[in-house]
Design a protein around this motif. Structure first.
Motif, mmCIF file in Angstrom:
data_model
loop_
_atom_site.group_PDB
_atom_site.id
_atom_site.type_symbol
_atom_site.label_atom_id
_atom_site.label_comp_id
_atom_site.label_asym_id
_atom_site.label_seq_id
_atom_site.Cartn_x
_atom_site.Cartn_y
_atom_site.Cartn_z
ATOM 1 N N GLY A 1 -21.760 -10.678 -6.607
ATOM 2 C CA GLY A 1 -20.803 -11.781 -6.646
ATOM 3 C C GLY A 1 -19.624 -11.614 -5.710
ATOM 4 N N LYS A 2 -19.667 -10.611 -4.844
ATOM 5 C CA LYS A 2 -18.544 -10.359 -3.943
ATOM 6 C C LYS A 2 -18.599 -11.197 -2.667
ATOM 7 C CE LYS A 2 -17.859 -5.593 -5.425
ATOM 8 N NZ LYS A 2 -17.821 -4.176 -4.985
ATOM 9 N N ALA A 3 -19.766 -11.648 -2.280
ATOM 10 C CA ALA A 3 -19.918 -12.342 -1.005
ATOM 11 C C ALA A 3 -19.132 -13.647 -0.947
ATOM 12 C CB ALA A 3 -21.388 -12.611 -0.716
ATOM 13 N N ALA A 4 -18.952 -14.306 -2.072
ATOM 14 C CA ALA A 4 -18.231 -15.587 -2.078
ATOM 15 C C ALA A 4 -16.835 -15.430 -1.494
ATOM 16 C CB ALA A 4 -18.152 -16.138 -3.505
ATOM 17 N N TYR A 5 -16.167 -14.377 -1.860
ATOM 18 C CA TYR A 5 -14.816 -14.136 -1.341
ATOM 19 C C TYR A 5 -14.847 -13.917 0.165
ATOM 20 C CZ TYR A 5 -10.457 -11.731 -0.297
ATOM 21 O OH TYR A 5 -9.275 -11.360 0.270
ATOM 22 N N PHE A 6 -15.754 -13.068 0.616
ATOM 23 C CA PHE A 6 -15.799 -12.745 2.029
ATOM 24 C C PHE A 6 -16.251 -13.933 2.877
ATOM 25 C CE2 PHE A 6 -16.186 -8.653 -0.124
ATOM 26 C CZ PHE A 6 -15.091 -8.012 0.435
ATOM 27 N N LEU A 7 -17.240 -14.657 2.395
ATOM 28 C CA LEU A 7 -17.747 -15.787 3.172
ATOM 29 C C LEU A 7 -16.814 -16.990 3.153
ATOM 30 C CD1 LEU A 7 -21.555 -15.572 2.448
ATOM 31 C CD2 LEU A 7 -20.386 -15.103 4.600
ATOM 32 N N SER A 8 -15.753 -16.938 2.380
ATOM 33 C CA SER A 8 -14.773 -18.023 2.403
ATOM 34 C C SER A 8 -13.600 -17.703 3.329
ATOM 35 C CB SER A 8 -14.274 -18.326 0.985
ATOM 36 O OG SER A 8 -13.577 -17.204 0.470
ATOM 37 N N GLN A 9 -13.615 -16.514 3.958
ATOM 38 C CA GLN A 9 -12.557 -16.155 4.905
ATOM 39 C C GLN A 9 -12.767 -16.911 6.211
ATOM 40 O OE1 GLN A 9 -9.953 -14.130 3.868
ATOM 41 N NE2 GLN A 9 -11.080 -14.395 1.948
ATOM 42 N N GLU A 10 -11.688 -17.495 6.717
ATOM 43 C CA GLU A 10 -11.782 -18.379 7.878
ATOM 44 C C GLU A 10 -12.381 -17.691 9.109
ATOM 45 O OE1 GLU A 10 -9.089 -21.388 10.597
ATOM 46 O OE2 GLU A 10 -8.108 -20.222 9.036
ATOM 47 N N ILE B 1 -21.613 -23.493 8.645
ATOM 48 C CA ILE B 1 -20.652 -22.778 7.812
ATOM 49 C C ILE B 1 -21.415 -22.354 6.571
ATOM 50 C CG2 ILE B 1 -18.569 -22.993 6.404
ATOM 51 C CD1 ILE B 1 -17.531 -24.986 8.510
ATOM 52 N N PRO B 2 -21.469 -21.059 6.293
ATOM 53 C CA PRO B 2 -22.296 -20.608 5.172
ATOM 54 C C PRO B 2 -21.729 -20.991 3.806
ATOM 55 C CG PRO B 2 -21.191 -18.742 6.207
ATOM 56 C CD PRO B 2 -20.856 -19.943 7.016
ATOM 57 N N PHE B 3 -22.644 -21.299 2.897
ATOM 58 C CA PHE B 3 -22.279 -21.436 1.490
ATOM 59 C C PHE B 3 -21.614 -20.119 1.092
ATOM 60 C CE2 PHE B 3 -23.273 -20.459 -2.921
ATOM 61 C CZ PHE B 3 -22.767 -21.583 -3.556
ATOM 62 N N PRO B 4 -20.554 -20.169 0.299
ATOM 63 C CA PRO B 4 -19.853 -18.929 -0.053
ATOM 64 C C PRO B 4 -20.612 -18.071 -1.069
ATOM 65 C CG PRO B 4 -18.783 -20.796 -1.081
ATOM 66 C CD PRO B 4 -19.861 -21.350 -0.200
ATOM 67 N N GLY B 5 -21.623 -17.422 -0.585
ATOM 68 C CA GLY B 5 -22.445 -16.535 -1.389
ATOM 69 C C GLY B 5 -23.709 -16.209 -0.619
ATOM 70 N N THR B 6 -24.352 -15.117 -0.962
ATOM 71 C CA THR B 6 -25.599 -14.748 -0.298
ATOM 72 C C THR B 6 -26.751 -14.807 -1.293
ATOM 73 O OG1 THR B 6 -25.293 -12.387 -0.765
ATOM 74 C CG2 THR B 6 -24.436 -13.199 1.337
ATOM 75 N N LEU B 7 -27.935 -14.992 -0.773
ATOM 76 C CA LEU B 7 -29.134 -14.845 -1.582
ATOM 77 C C LEU B 7 -29.603 -13.414 -1.365
ATOM 78 C CD1 LEU B 7 -31.191 -16.316 -3.431
ATOM 79 C CD2 LEU B 7 -32.626 -16.510 -1.381
ATOM 80 N N ASN B 8 -29.638 -12.647 -2.426
ATOM 81 C CA ASN B 8 -30.030 -11.240 -2.345
ATOM 82 C C ASN B 8 -31.530 -11.124 -2.553
ATOM 83 O OD1 ASN B 8 -27.358 -9.583 -2.316
ATOM 84 N ND2 ASN B 8 -27.054 -11.279 -3.737
ATOM 85 N N VAL B 9 -32.158 -10.386 -1.633
ATOM 86 C CA VAL B 9 -33.610 -10.228 -1.643
ATOM 87 C C VAL B 9 -33.940 -8.745 -1.534
ATOM 88 C CG1 VAL B 9 -35.758 -10.825 -0.466
ATOM 89 C CG2 VAL B 9 -33.874 -12.485 -0.522
ATOM 90 N N ILE B 10 -34.715 -8.264 -2.502
ATOM 91 C CA ILE B 10 -35.182 -6.875 -2.456
ATOM 92 C C ILE B 10 -36.492 -6.857 -1.678
ATOM 93 C CG2 ILE B 10 -35.966 -4.903 -3.796
ATOM 94 C CD1 ILE B 10 -34.288 -5.982 -6.138
ATOM 95 N N VAL B 11 -36.530 -6.040 -0.646
ATOM 96 C CA VAL B 11 -37.728 -5.967 0.194
ATOM 97 C C VAL B 11 -38.434 -4.633 -0.032
ATOM 98 C CG1 VAL B 11 -36.794 -7.531 1.921
ATOM 99 C CG2 VAL B 11 -36.419 -5.076 2.172
ATOM 100 N N PRO B 12 -39.728 -4.582 0.263
ATOM 101 C CA PRO B 12 -40.480 -3.334 0.065
ATOM 102 C C PRO B 12 -39.929 -2.200 0.932
ATOM 103 C CG PRO B 12 -41.966 -5.179 0.472
ATOM 104 C CD PRO B 12 -40.590 -5.664 0.740
ATOM 105 N N GLU B 13 -39.927 -1.006 0.367
ATOM 106 C CA GLU B 13 -39.433 0.145 1.117
ATOM 107 C C GLU B 13 -40.276 0.420 2.359
ATOM 108 O OE1 GLU B 13 -38.138 3.536 -0.992
ATOM 109 O OE2 GLU B 13 -37.059 2.342 -2.467
ATOM 110 N N SER B 14 -41.518 -0.046 2.362
ATOM 111 C CA SER B 14 -42.381 0.145 3.532
ATOM 112 C C SER B 14 -41.878 -0.621 4.755
ATOM 113 C CB SER B 14 -43.812 -0.290 3.202
ATOM 114 O OG SER B 14 -43.840 -1.660 2.838
ATOM 115 N N CYS B 15 -40.969 -1.571 4.549
ATOM 116 C CA CYS B 15 -40.411 -2.367 5.657
ATOM 117 C C CYS B 15 -39.101 -1.794 6.191
ATOM 118 C CB CYS B 15 -40.146 -3.794 5.198
ATOM 119 S SG CYS B 15 -41.586 -4.684 4.633
#
Length: 124
Positions: free
Chosen positions: A12-21, A34-48
């Protein structure tokens, strides 16, 4: 590179950072949105991870921050062959190495009807 990963809840920290001008201006200039104030978090395989770390290491797209904030590397990407955005690699992060953070103009959980555990495809 095209990889599948699992959607997960972030900190939930990305909203603050992505709202910085200075971040929003740079993403608008360099990615076209202009990004939505938040990220979509995706867990990827360690093989990548070797390939992802190589992309991250060679990435020259960097947003240099205002004082007190960290730099952010980014690479343009597409999620589920539908929505253009970017994968961001913040210099200051508490995520594990196998977490990718995707940004886009829209709130992706709503736009793509995503919940934790859903599988998405990232292409970059």
């Amino acid at each position: 590179m095209k990889i599948n990963g699992e959607v997960t809840t972030g900190l939930g920290k990305a909203a603050y950072f992505l709202s910085q001008e200075f971040y929003t201006k740079e993403f608008k200039k360099n990615c076209g949105f202009i990004p939505f104030p938040g990220t979509l978090n995706v867990i990827v395989p360690e093989s990548c991870l070797d390939e992802i770390n190589e992309v991250k290491s060679n990435c020259e797209n960097i947003i240099k921050p205002d004082e007190g904030f960290g730099a952010v590397k980014y690479i343009k990407a597409v999620i589920n062959d539908k929505i253009e955005g970017a994968i961001v690699f913040p210099a200051k992060t508490t995520h594990e190495e196998n977490y990718l953070e995707f940004i886009a103009e829209d709130k992706l959980r709503d736009k793509l009807d995503l919940e934790d555990g859903d599988i998405v495809t990232l292409e970059f």
